[in-house]
Design a protein around this motif. Structure first.
Motif, PDB file in Angstrom:
ATOM      1  N   GLY B  38     -40.882  18.970  42.272  1.00  0.00           N
ATOM      2  CA  GLY B  38     -40.331  19.112  43.664  1.00  0.00           C
ATOM      3  C   GLY B  38     -38.656  19.625  43.585  1.00  0.00           C
ATOM      4  O   GLY B  38     -38.055  19.357  44.459  1.00  0.00           O
ATOM      5  N   ASN B 174     -42.615  20.814  52.732  1.00  0.00           N
ATOM      6  CA  ASN B 174     -43.111  20.216  51.587  1.00  0.00           C
ATOM      7  C   ASN B 174     -44.184  19.402  51.761  1.00  0.00           C
ATOM      8  O   ASN B 174     -44.007  18.376  52.646  1.00  0.00           O
ATOM      9  CB  ASN B 174     -42.055  19.524  50.876  1.00  0.00           C
ATOM     10  N   PRO B 175     -45.709  20.032  51.502  1.00  0.00           N
ATOM     11  CA  PRO B 175     -45.828  20.574  50.565  1.00  0.00           C
ATOM     12  C   PRO B 175     -46.482  22.093  50.828  1.00  0.00           C
ATOM     13  O   PRO B 175     -46.927  22.895  50.086  1.00  0.00           O
ATOM     14  CB  PRO B 175     -47.318  19.794  49.873  1.00  0.00           C
ATOM     15  N   ARG B 298     -43.605  33.548  44.437  1.00  0.00           N
ATOM     16  CA  ARG B 298     -44.313  32.912  45.599  1.00  0.00           C
ATOM     17  C   ARG B 298     -45.586  34.128  45.752  1.00  0.00           C
ATOM     18  O   ARG B 298     -46.571  33.709  45.875  1.00  0.00           O
ATOM     19  CB  ARG B 298     -43.333  32.951  46.886  1.00  0.00           C
ATOM     20  N   TYR B 320     -43.401  25.839  47.371  1.00  0.00           N
ATOM     21  CA  TYR B 320     -44.719  25.657  46.993  1.00  0.00           C
ATOM     22  C   TYR B 320     -45.765  26.706  47.871  1.00  0.00           C
ATOM     23  O   TYR B 320     -45.396  27.095  48.703  1.00  0.00           O
ATOM     24  CB  TYR B 320     -45.001  24.273  47.784  1.00  0.00           C
ATOM     25  N   PHE B 322     -49.962  26.010  48.668  1.00  0.00           N
ATOM     26  CA  PHE B 322     -51.143  24.749  49.072  1.00  0.00           C
ATOM     27  C   PHE B 322     -52.413  25.234  49.080  1.00  0.00           C
ATOM     28  O   PHE B 322     -52.871  25.605  49.998  1.00  0.00           O
ATOM     29  CB  PHE B 322     -50.460  24.131  50.379  1.00  0.00           C
ATOM     30  N   ARG B 362     -51.070  20.629  45.694  1.00  0.00           N
ATOM     31  CA  ARG B 362     -49.518  21.605  45.829  1.00  0.00           C
ATOM     32  C   ARG B 362     -49.147  22.023  44.320  1.00  0.00           C
ATOM     33  O   ARG B 362     -49.071  21.342  43.614  1.00  0.00           O
ATOM     34  CB  ARG B 362     -48.522  20.458  46.146  1.00  0.00           C
ATOM     35  N   SER B 364     -46.196  24.070  42.810  1.00  0.00           N
ATOM     36  CA  SER B 364     -44.780  24.356  42.717  1.00  0.00           C
ATOM     37  C   SER B 364     -44.433  25.564  41.943  1.00  0.00           C
ATOM     38  O   SER B 364     -44.968  25.907  40.953  1.00  0.00           O
ATOM     39  CB  SER B 364     -43.806  23.220  42.215  1.00  0.00           C
TER      40      SER B 364
END
Lengths: 162, 392
Positions: B38, B174-175, B298, B320, B322, B362, B364
Motif C-alpha cells: 500500500g 483503499n482497497p 491502472r 489499487y 479490486f 486487492r 496494488s
C-alpha cells in the motif's frame, strides 16, 4: 491512440518492442506501429540512442563542451553559422545560449588530441567564429537522466502493507 | 506472569489485522512477486530529500511546536485551498505523524463509549479498531460494486441512529480505488447536515485521481464546520517512511485533537516537516509525473484482469484494482493463498478490508510495468490451471 502515453513508454525504454508496447497500452500492434511512424515522420521522435558509460567500456573516449562566441549575420542571424558547426559529425549536441558565449557545442572524440584538432583546425577557423573555450569532461555522473556513478536505490518495501 | 489478566479487554478484543495474517504467509516466500503493498514504488522526489538533508546540516534537530512548524502549516493552508478549495486558517490545521495519527486523534477526540461511527467498507484497516478502543461502536455500510463502490446517501441515512456521531469517508478508496462524484458528495452533505453528524474524510489518496480532480467534502457549502479532513504526504509525494500527515478542520475540534497529540506524540518529526514544506510548495510536477505512470499501469491492470476473466471494475483513484474473484469458486483467502503457493504472486484478500470484501482481492499497481506484466502472466496461468482442474 494516445501518442503521449506511447512517448512516455519509449522515453524510459526505447528498446521496447511493438508487441510489448501494444500489450502495455492495450492497442493493436498495427496501431502502435502507425503511431510510431507518425511520431517519427513529424520529427517528434528524432532518434533512439543508447546511454553508454564509456568510462567503463575500456575504450578511449573523450567528451568536451565548447563555448563558441560567434557573430550573427545579416538576415540569417545565428542560424547559418550554427548549421555549419552542427553538420560536423564530431558535434553531438549544440545549443544557442543566453549569456557570454553564443553556442554550447558538445564534441566527442577518441583522444584529447583529436578533440583539440577538431577545435583548432575545423571549428575555430570558421568565418564568424570569434573565440572558443574548450572544457574537457573529466567524469560523467549523469547522462540523459541516468545516474552513472552512484549506487542504484533499491526497492526496500515490505512485501505486504495496508 | 498472567499477562491475560493484565492486558485490557478492549485491546485483547481488537480484531487481528487480516493484512498481518497474510503478511506472515508471504514472509515465508520471500522470492515471490508481490502486488501487496500500500505504498508507492517511486522514490521521494529529490528536492524533498534535499530539503531534509539541508535541515539536518543546519542543525534543525529539535522539537517543533506541537501543531507543527509555522512554515509548514502556512503551506498546508495554501495547499488545501489551491487544490481542494478548503478555506482553512492557520489555527485550523496541524501536523501529525502520518494520516494514521490524525485518524486516531479525530476518533478519540469525538467518539466516546456507545457513540456510533459509520464506516463504509471495504476500507482501510484502522478506523474500526480505533473506534472500538474508545468504546465506540462501528456501524458498517457495505459499498457495492454495482455502485462502483461509492457509498450512497440513502445507505448512510439508513445507518444513522440517535447515537451516530461520525461518518468516516475514505475516498479515493483503499482497497477499491473508488472515488465519489460531485452529486454523491452533495447528497451525503445533505444527510450529514440534517442529522448533525461529523465527517471524518480521509483523503490521503486525493492526488491520485485519474478522471478529473479530487473534490473535498469540506469545500461544499456548510460542510467545513462539520468535517475533519485528513491528508498527508505518504501517497502523493511517495513519503511513507517520513511519517507525516495533517488534519484540517474547525478550530474547537483541532484544539482538542492537538491536546491529545501533545500528550502522546508531542510533535511530528522535525526533519520530515522541513521536507514537507518543499513537497507542498514545489513538487506539483513530480506528483503529476507519478500520477501519469500510475495511470498507464491502472489501465493495463484493469484490461488484463478483465481479459483473463476476472471481472474488474474500473477504479478512478488510489493505486489499487479490486477484481471480483468469485468466479473461481474460492473464497478470497483461499484464492490468494493458492495463488501465492502455486505462482508465487502475493495479492491481498478482500476480507482484510472488511467482511464484505469476500469475493474480491486487492491488487496494488505501485510497481513497474514489467513487474506487473510478469505478475499478470502468472495470474492468468493460475486461472487456466484452475479451469482445467475443474473440467477434469
Amino acid at each position: 491512440m494516445n501518442g503521449i502515453m506511447l512517448l512516455h513508454c519509449l522515453e524510459n525504454d526505447a528498446r521496447r518492442s511493438v508487441t510489448d508496447l501494444a500489450d502495455i497500452l492495450g492497442e493493436t500492434e498495427k496501431e502502435v506501429q502507425n503511431t510510431i511512424r507518425y511520431l517519427e515522420d513529424n520529427k517528434i521522435i528524432v532518434g533512439y540512442h543508447t546511454v553508454i558509460n564509456w568510462d567503463r567500456a575500456n575504450n578511449d573516449h573523450v567528451d568536451a563542451i565548447i563555448e563558441v562566441s560567434a557573430k550573427p549575420e545579416r538576415s540569417s542571424g545565428y542560424d547559418k553559422i550554427a548549421e555549419r558547426i552542427a553538420r560536423f559529425p564530431e558535434v553531438s549536441d549544440m545549443y544557442l545560449m543566453s549569456g557570454k558565449s553564443e553556442f554550447f557545442v558538445s564534441v566527442s572524440g577518441r583522444t584529447m588530441r583529436e578533440v583539440s584538432d577538431f577545435v583548432g583546425q575545423k571549428l575555430a577557423p570558421l568565418e564568424g567564429v570569434q573565440a572558443t573555450v574548450t572544457c574537457f569532461v573529466l567524469k560523467k555522473y549523469k547522462s540523459n537522466g541516468v545516474i552513472l556513478e552512484f549506487e542504484q536505490e533499491e526497492d526496500d518495501r515490505q512485501l505486504v502493507t495496508p | 506472569m498472567d499477562y491475560e489478566r493484565l492486558l485490557t479487554k478492549q485491546a485483547k478484543e481488537m480484531r487481528p489485522s487480516g493484512i498481518r495474517k497474510f503478511f506472515d504467509l508471504v514472509a515465508e516466500m520471500p522470492e515471490c512477486i508481490s502486488l501487496g503493498v500500500g505504498e508507492p514504488d517511486f522514490q521521494t522526489p529529490w528536492d524533498i530529500r534535499d530539503a531534509a538533508i539541508n535541515s539536518l546540516e543546519r542543525g534543525r534537530t529539535k522539537y517543533t511546536a506541537n501543531a507543527g512548524l509555522k512554515g509548514l502549516r502556512e503551506e498546508i493552508c495554501r495547499y488545501v485551498h489551491r487544490k481542494y478549495n478548503i478555506p482553512a486558517q492557520m489555527d485550523e490545521v496541524f501536523v501529525t505523524v502520518g494520516g494514521s495519527e490524525a485518524i486516531d486523534l479525530a476518533i478519540r477526540a469525538l467518539v466516546g463509549p456507545g457513540d456510533e461511527v459509520i464506516i463504509c467498507e471495504p476500507c482501510y484497516v484502522s478506523y474500526e479498531p480505533i473506534t472500538t478502543l474508545t468504546g465506540g461502536v462501528p456501524v458498517h455500510i457495505t459499498t457495492r460494486e454495482e455502485n462502483d463502490f461509492r457509498v450512497q446517501a440513502e445507505e448512510i441515512e439508513a445507518a444513522i441512529t440517535e447515537r451516530t456521531k461520525m461518518l468516516v469517508l475514505a475516498y479515493p478508496n483503499n482497497p477499491t480505488g473508488a472515488v465519489l462524484r460531485h452529486e454523491d458528495l452533495e447528497a451525503i452533505a445533505e444527510v450529514v447536515k440534517k442529522h448533525d453528524i461529523i465527517v471524518l474524510s480521509d483523503e490521503i489518496y486525493a492526488e491520485l485521481v485519474y478522471n478529473g480532480r479530487h473534490e473535498s467534502i469540506a469545500s461544499l457549502p456548510g460542510m467545513y464546520e462539520r468535517t475533519i479532513t485528513i491528508n498527508g504526504f505518504s501517497k502523493a509525494f511517495s513519503m511513507t517512511g517520513w511519517r507525516l500527515g495533517y488534519a484540517v478542520g474547525p478550530k474547537p475540534i483541532m484544539d482538542v485533537m492537538i491536546k491529545i497529540h501533545q500528550s502522546c506524540i508531542m510533535a511530528a518529526p522535525t526533519t520530515s516537516q522541513y521536507a514537507g514544506i518543499v513537497a507542498l510548495r514545489d513538487c506539483d510536477d513530480d506528483v503529476e509525473h507519478m500520477r501519469r505512470e500510475y495511470d498507464i499501469r491502472r489501465k493495463y491492470c484493469v484490461r488484463k484482469l478483465n481479459e483473463m476473466g476476472l471481472h474488474t471494475f474500473e477504479p478512478f483513484g488510489a493505486f489499487y484494482v479490486f477484481p471480483d474473484i468469485s468466479s473461481s469458486g474460492m473464497s478470497s483467502d483461499d484464492f490468494c493463498a493458492k495463488l501465492l503457493e502455486r505462482k508465487h504472486v502475493a495479492i491481498v484478500p478482500g476480507t482484510a478490508f472488511g467482511d464484505c470484501g469476500e469475493g474480491f482481492a486487492r491488487i496494488s499497481y505501485a510497481y513497474s510495468i514489467d513487474h506487473l506484466r510478469e505478475a499478470m502472466k502468472r495470474i492468468e496461468e493460475f486461472l487456466k490451471e484452475l479451469k482445467e482442474e475443474k473440467n477434469s
